[in-house]
Design a protein around this motif. Sequence first.
Motif: not given
Length: 284
Positions: A81-94
């Motif tokens: 969940l950590h890996a998935r959440t971090y990756a998705e959130e950073v992608r959205n912020l970019r």
Amino acid sequence: MRPSPTQTLRLSLILLAMPLALAACNRDGDEPAPAEVAAETDAPAQETPAASPSNLSFADKTEHATVSLTLPEGIKAEPDLHARTYAEEVRNLRQFEEGALAARTEAEGDEGMPPFEKTVTVTVAGQTDRLFSLRREAFDYSGGAHPNTLTTGIVWDRSLKRLIGAPELFRKGADLTALDQALCTAVNAARRQRVPDARTITLAGRDGWACPRAAETPFVLAPGDQAGKAGGLIFLIGPYQVGPGVEGGYEIAIPQTAFKSMIATAYAGEFAGQPRRTGDVTPR
């Protein structure tokens, strides 16, 4: 003594073969041996940032936008969940940063616009032996008169390692009318606490506003009075959803006794007791 035709042919073949042999030797020196190739192939891939336990935050600032992400320590217990959440959130912020640049490009200049801003803060909500939930609050300023803040929920099945929502939590075909009505009653009570003369809203809608339906509203688990169990659900209702934007959003805790019979068999055992708080539990 002149060489015979046979000797001449033999010498020609030898001279022709020498460059091929030398080329083969050079290839042997340039290319790795099979063992070396295997060693390179089997080398572990570099760990991605999203999978690193140290990645609980992200921040970036450009000329046009400021973005940030904060994750809770508790998410480390669920690496997937950590890996998935971090990756998705950073992608959205970019993507938000790219959108800020595009907005100015389209406007052919800043035209006095301040930098856009997006801040995502994730905190641990209720959890059980099997389920783990997170409250996600996103502050978003993308121009206009004022920013917006939207709160949503994330519910994670630890055993299946996947996200779940209302379709998985509630029994297929379950009649959620009683839960919808309980949520509607609690919303009206919460609104009257903030705006004493607020008019009552219904599931059918009135004056442009309607009570939210449970199956269509994000939620997190409500901490309960029994260890390892959820005492209910906290429904996360956004601004403008049940009243004017000045009221803000609502977070409404409904006890599990109001919907226990509607829960899918796989998750029924995750609920027991009472929530620590009921009604309007919106952070102040």
